[in-house]
Scaffold this motif. Structure first.
Motif, short mmCIF file in Angstrom:
data_model
loop_
_atom_site.label_atom_id
_atom_site.label_comp_id
_atom_site.label_asym_id
_atom_site.label_seq_id
_atom_site.Cartn_x
_atom_site.Cartn_y
_atom_site.Cartn_z
N VAL A 91 -58.44 62.76 -55.96
CA VAL A 91 -57.03 62.62 -55.58
C VAL A 91 -56.59 63.87 -54.85
N LYS A 92 -55.81 63.68 -53.79
CA LYS A 92 -55.42 64.83 -52.98
C LYS A 92 -53.94 64.72 -52.58
N THR A 93 -53.27 65.86 -52.57
CA THR A 93 -51.90 65.89 -52.07
C THR A 93 -51.91 66.19 -50.57
N GLY A 94 -50.84 65.81 -49.92
CA GLY A 94 -50.76 66.06 -48.49
C GLY A 94 -50.80 67.54 -48.18
N GLY A 95 -51.49 67.91 -47.13
CA GLY A 95 -51.55 69.29 -46.72
C GLY A 95 -52.62 70.10 -47.42
N SER A 96 -53.26 69.52 -48.42
CA SER A 96 -54.34 70.22 -49.12
C SER A 96 -55.68 69.72 -48.60
N TYR A 97 -56.61 70.64 -48.47
CA TYR A 97 -57.97 70.26 -48.09
C TYR A 97 -58.84 69.93 -49.29
N ILE A 98 -58.32 70.20 -50.48
CA ILE A 98 -59.16 70.17 -51.67
C ILE A 98 -58.70 69.08 -52.63
N PRO A 99 -59.50 68.03 -52.82
CA PRO A 99 -59.14 67.00 -53.81
C PRO A 99 -59.44 67.47 -55.22
N MET B 31 -63.27 73.65 -42.57
CA MET B 31 -63.34 74.24 -43.91
C MET B 31 -64.70 73.93 -44.54
N MET B 32 -65.23 74.90 -45.24
CA MET B 32 -66.45 74.71 -46.02
C MET B 32 -66.18 75.17 -47.44
N PHE B 33 -66.78 74.48 -48.38
CA PHE B 33 -66.54 74.75 -49.79
C PHE B 33 -67.86 74.79 -50.54
N ILE B 97 -63.58 67.89 -42.40
CA ILE B 97 -63.59 67.77 -40.95
C ILE B 97 -62.19 67.41 -40.48
N ALA B 98 -61.71 68.11 -39.47
CA ALA B 98 -60.37 67.87 -38.95
C ALA B 98 -60.21 66.40 -38.56
N GLY B 99 -59.11 65.80 -39.02
CA GLY B 99 -58.83 64.40 -38.71
C GLY B 99 -59.33 63.43 -39.76
N VAL B 100 -60.16 63.92 -40.66
CA VAL B 100 -60.67 63.10 -41.77
C VAL B 100 -60.06 63.65 -43.05
N GLU B 101 -59.66 62.79 -43.93
CA GLU B 101 -58.84 63.23 -45.06
C GLU B 101 -59.59 63.80 -46.24
N THR B 102 -60.90 63.72 -46.25
CA THR B 102 -61.59 64.15 -47.46
C THR B 102 -62.82 64.98 -47.12
N GLN B 103 -63.63 65.21 -48.14
CA GLN B 103 -64.78 66.10 -48.00
C GLN B 103 -66.08 65.32 -48.01
#
Lengths: 111, 114
Positions: A91-99, B31-33, B97-103
């Motif tokens: 689950v992720k909030t808007g503006g966050s890259y991290i779920p 971003m990389m994690f 990746i820019a434009g994609v919502e997840t990892q």
């Protein structure tokens, strides 16, 4: 503290049945919801994403989202033994890259 | 999506030693994690690898134990330092990746510390 809750299982279903996997989340402003499949010894693989209330279908998979109840589910129709894996809800909030990931539900589809 | 590779895929190490894990992506990513997944557990974020600056660590993880480098937009390393058996885990690199919502996740590095 953002939390994503899943029943760890295992959930055991016979081949051909519908498997229903559930996930609840605590952060009301969550906007993006994902299901990952992780086979034993492998890394998580994205299988579904959903952003709006209702159902989203992709082949045998249907994701269901109810933001009012803070609940997201994954239905797998005509389950196959190859669907046996751990399914992670994220689950992720808007503006966050991290779920935020749940602990995952182990699914076993037996012949 | 992106193609992500990690090296090594697995290793067995002695207590007190260090291991550096490499993550290579086939395209430039924002971003990389780095995550850790201990047996039977879900994913725990260690840090965000920032290109050209120090990594951003999550609570419970420190740079001295898990130094991270990110020299460019396609490559990062995670070092597990002064290892103990408690560090035995799967270590996963992921990218946004820019434009994609997840990892998306790399194949992981399976580490066993004796």
């Amino acid at each position: 503290q953002k939390e994503v809750e899943q029943n760890s299982g295992p959930l055991s279903v016979p081949e051909g049945a519908i498997a229903s996997l559930n996930c609840t989340y605590s952060d009301r402003v969550s906007q993006s919801f994902f299901w990952y499949r992780q086979y034993s010894g492998k890394s998580p693989e994205l299988i579904m994403s959903i952003y709006s209330n209702g159902d989203k279908e992709d082949g045998r998979f249907t994701a269901q989202l109810n933001k009012a109840s803070q609940y997201v589910s994954l239905l797998i129709r005509d389950s196959q033994p190859s669907d046996s894996a751990t399914y992670l809800c994220a689950v992720k909030t808007g503006g966050s890259y991290i779920p935020t990931f749940g602990r995952g539900t182990s699914l076993i589809v037996h012949p | 999506s992106a193609v992500i590779s990690q090296k090594p895929s697995r290793d067995i190490c002695q207590r007190g030693t260090s291991l550096t894990i490499q993550c290579q992506v086939d395209s430039q990513v924002t971003m990389m994690f780095w995550y850790r997944q201990q047996p039977g557990q879900s994913l725990t974020l260690i840090a965000t690898a920032n290109q050209g600056s120090e990594a951003t660590y999550e609570s419970g993880f420190v740079i001295d134990k898990f130094p991270i480098s990110r020299p460019n937009l396609t490559f990062s390393t995670l070092t597990v330092s002064n290892m103990s058996p408690e560090d035995s885990s799967i270590y996963l690199c992921s990218v946004h990746i820019a434009g994609v919502e997840t990892q998306y996740f790399g194949p992981g590095t399976r580490l066993l510390v004796l």
